[in-house]
Design an enzyme around this catalytic site. Structure first.
Site, short mmCIF file in Angstrom:
data_model
loop_
_atom_site.label_atom_id
_atom_site.label_comp_id
_atom_site.label_asym_id
_atom_site.label_seq_id
_atom_site.Cartn_x
_atom_site.Cartn_y
_atom_site.Cartn_z
N ASP A 126 0.83 -1.21 0.00
CA ASP A 126 0.00 0.00 0.00
C ASP A 126 0.87 1.26 0.00
O ASP A 126 1.63 1.50 0.94
CB ASP A 126 -0.88 -0.08 1.27
CG ASP A 126 -2.00 0.94 1.26
OD1 ASP A 126 -2.00 1.84 0.40
OD2 ASP A 126 -2.87 0.85 2.15
N ASP A 186 -10.64 4.00 -1.18
CA ASP A 186 -11.25 3.00 -0.31
C ASP A 186 -12.77 2.93 -0.47
O ASP A 186 -13.46 3.95 -0.59
CB ASP A 186 -10.94 3.31 1.16
CG ASP A 186 -9.46 3.09 1.45
OD1 ASP A 186 -8.68 2.88 0.51
OD2 ASP A 186 -9.10 3.15 2.64
C1 GLA Z 1 -5.41 2.33 2.86
C2 GLA Z 1 -5.94 1.18 2.02
C3 GLA Z 1 -6.96 0.40 2.84
C4 GLA Z 1 -6.32 -0.12 4.11
C5 GLA Z 1 -5.74 1.04 4.91
C6 GLA Z 1 -4.90 0.54 6.09
O1 GLA Z 1 -6.40 3.29 3.12
O2 GLA Z 1 -6.52 1.67 0.84
O3 GLA Z 1 -7.47 -0.69 2.07
O4 GLA Z 1 -5.33 -1.05 3.77
O5 GLA Z 1 -4.88 1.84 4.10
O6 GLA Z 1 -4.28 1.56 6.79
#
Ligand code: GLA
Length: 397
Positions: free
Chosen positions: A155, A222
């Site tokens: 990520d 998200d």
């Molecule tokens: C980002 C990702 C999420 C999750 C969070 C964790 O926002 O897009 O899917 O993994 O980080 O902190």
């Protein structure tokens, strides 16, 4: 997610005029022979966020088996952010107190016939502020392999901050190089590990996600557990079908089915759309507390068969008429799945013009959710669909 809109807009503009200089990333499609169909499993983030620990993961693994989800195809048990502890004097990452023994946890998950996934960032910090893998890529990949990890979600997070202050061409190189670095680190371990890129779709990742080794790449920010965000993300995948295929998938984020924020017909739309999109199916709910309806929806074998079809074709949107959409997905057996989506919150009639969809003569159809044969349909078939609901038709040519 830390990168600003300003950066993205600036980058897009500048990148357009420098397109000719691209190609710095060595072309290498994801080829580690994992994820030949879209990965299926569970991820801790949507329901548990930072309240995830060893006992909870074990309980989810147990429930994945007892609910029938494992046998339906859900295999990966993925720990998201907040498992990370400190690095030792040699720089080796350790899990924090919530996860006393990651190897033992992996052994437990494996003993259930499941696989274990983990999470990190190419930046120095993850999105939740824990240790990322920057400058420790090989070491971390080695540690994951030694633990028995089978899936890595990588990520962008704090690496985005570095990119924000760089020229667009430099920023894009920082990002792609970082993903290549972890790809190579994983390859060096010799362990088959699904490599899942998460950078929210920046820089049209579908164009280069496979080249940097991605078995899947998030195409959006998200998801949240409500119809409007789910629909924005899901229907927003129109046009991306040509970038998906066996071993490399567009990923519109994890499922929210069973988390309580949507009505049954909205969750039905959610999982229908994800299946048509050949998206990873990563449940994001608490598997130990599922209603019978949630289990039935997640384990519906016809829906899973649409997602997991061997041809690996993502659906295309073929009709968009205001709030009404028709999507079409060709299947390996020669049939076509036609999804009729009513995005309006009250019922609507959808007319399917089979001529327009490329059919020459009347077809026989099966209503997937109703599990009912509809017989031969007229070339213009009318369907009444409830608000935010869907009808999935399997038709044979
Ligand atoms: C980002 C990702 C999420 C999750 C969070 C964790 O926002 O897009 O899917 O993994 O980080 O902190």
């Amino acid at each position: 997610m830390t990168i600003s809109n300003k950066f993205i807009c600036g980058a897009r503009l500048a990148l357009a005029s420098f397109a000719i200089f691209l190609g710095a990333v060595p072309a290498q499609a994801a080829s580690n022979s994992v994820a030949l169909t879209p990965p299926m499993g569970w991820n801790s983030w949507n329901h548990f966020a930072e309240k995830i620990d060893d006992a909870t993961v074990r309980a989810q693994a147990d429930a994945m088996v007892s609910s029938g989800m494992r046998d339906a195809g859900y295999i990966y048990v993925n720990i998201d952010d907040t498992w990370e502890g400190e690095r030792d004097a040699q720089g080796v990452i350790h899990s924090n107190a919530k996860f006393p023994d990651m190897k033992a946890l992996a052994d437990y998950v494996h003993s259930k016939g499941l696989k274990l996934g983990i999470y990190s960032s190419p930046g120095d910090k993850t999105c939740a502020g824990f240790a990322g893998s920057l400058d420790h890529e090989e070491q971390d990949a080695k540690t994951y392999a030694a633990w028995g990890i089978d899936y890595l979600k990588y990520d962008l997070c704090s690496l985005g901050e570095k990119m924000e202050h760089a020229e667009p061409m430099v920023a894009r190189k920082i990002m792609r190089d970082a993903y290549v670095k972890m790809r190579d680190a994983i390859a060096k371990t010799g362990r088959p590990i699904v490599y899942s890129l998460c950078q929210y779709g920046y820089d049209s990742v579908w164009h280069w996600g496979a080249e940097v080794g991605g078995n899947a790449w998030r195409t959006t920010g998200d998801i949240t557990d409500n119809y409007s965000r789910m629909a924005e993300i899901g229907f927003g995948q129109a046009g991306l079908s040509k970038f998906a295929g066996p071993g490399h998938w567009n990923d519109p984020d994890m499922l929210e089915v069973g988390n309580g924020g949507m009505k049954p017909e909205e969750y039905r739309t959610h999982i229908s759309l994800w299946a048509m999109l050949a998206a990873p199916l990563l449940a994001g709910n608490d598997l130990t507390a599922m209603s019978k309806e949630t289990i039935a929806m997640l384990t519906n074998k016809d829906i899973i068969a649409i997602d997991q079809d061997k041809a690996g074709k993502q659906a295309d949107r073929v009709v968009a008429e205001g709030e009404l959409e028709i999507w079409s997905k060709p299947m390996a057996d020669g049939s076509t799945i036609i999804g009729l989506f009513n995005r309006h919150d009250v019922y609507n009639e959808i007319v399917v013009d089979f001529h327009k969809l490329g059919f020459k003569k009347p077809v026989r159809a099966h209503d997937v959710w109703a599990n009912q044969d509809l017989g031969k349909l007229p070339m213009d078939a009318h369907f009444l669909i409830g608000g935010h609901d869907v009808i999935l038709l399997k038709v044979m040519r």
